[in-house]
Write a protein that holds these residues in place. Structure first.
Motif, PDB file in Angstrom:
ATOM      1  N   LEU A 244       0.658   1.447  -3.790  1.00 47.10           N
ATOM      2  CA  LEU A 244      -0.171   2.124  -4.744  1.00 47.10           C
ATOM      3  C   LEU A 244      -0.142   3.704  -4.401  1.00 47.10           C
ATOM      4  O   LEU A 244      -1.270   4.549  -5.569  1.00 47.10           O
TER       5      LEU A 244
ATOM      6  N   GLU B 142       1.181  -1.542  -0.346  1.00 54.29           N
ATOM      7  CA  GLU B 142      -0.089   0.389   0.212  1.00 54.29           C
ATOM      8  C   GLU B 142       0.555   1.013  -0.238  1.00 54.29           C
ATOM      9  O   GLU B 142       0.449   2.088  -0.847  1.00 54.29           O
TER      10      GLU B 142
ATOM     11  N   THR C  16      -5.020  -4.744  -4.655  1.00 50.14           N
ATOM     12  CA  THR C  16      -4.705  -5.139  -3.362  1.00 50.14           C
ATOM     13  C   THR C  16      -3.600  -6.280  -4.020  1.00 50.14           C
ATOM     14  O   THR C  16      -3.303  -6.819  -4.876  1.00 50.14           O
TER      15      THR C  16
END
Length: 167
Positions: free
Chosen positions: A29, A25, A50
């Motif tokens: 991301l 993350e 994910t």
């Protein structure tokens, strides 16, 4: 051209080791380049949201590369164990090799690489490739035992990221 890669199980294990779930993350991301790596055919971004989907997307990409290489005439075999080093040899005259290790201070991995023109070392690396090649399973049927094949000194041997390559 010959190439040795990880089998499906070992390849997935390697991807999970290379791309840590705990860093997904914060590293991926939040990166603009991450989203550019996953365009669909219309040019729209379909980046995995994910870690599990990300690992599967990378695995799928690698499978497509294997298919492209096979269609181009590359003979591919698989191994089910981890490689301790990665190796690129060109025409028995020039080689680069790298090792992965654990970064105990930062709970990560690191890699260091060398280049050589030492003929004795390159011949030794070529022998390692040949031994691994004879033990590896053909990609079209990993259940069949691999047949022994020898390469000439004029061929190129390379071990890349997920395996060994010989041309």
């Amino acid at each position: 051209v010959r190439m040795i890669i990880y089998d499906e199980s070992q390849q997935r294990k390697s991807l999970r080791s290379q791309f840590k779930k705990s860093e997904f993350e914060k590293v991926h991301l939040d990166s603009e380049s991450y989203y550019k790596a996953f365009p669909d055919k219309s040019g729209k971004v379909k980046a995995p949201r994910t870690w599990e989907d990300f690992v599967e997307a990378i695995f799928s990409m690698e499978c497509k590369y294997v298919e492209m290489l096979t269609n181009a005439g590359v003979e591919i075999r698989t191994i089910s164990h981890d490689l301790i080093m990665f190796l690129w040899i060109e025409d028995a005259e020039d080689a680069a090799f790298s090792f992965r290790g654990a970064d105990t201070d930062n709970n990560g991995e690191w890699e260091f690489a060398f280049r050589t023109r030492d003929g004795h070392l390159i011949r030794t690396f070529s022998e390692v490739f040949e031994k691994t090649w004879t033990e590896a399973a053909p990609i079209e049927d990993n259940a069949k035992p691999a047949k022994d094949q020898k390469s000439s000194d004029s061929q190129v041997t390379t071990e890349i990221g997920i395996g060994l390559l010989d041309y």
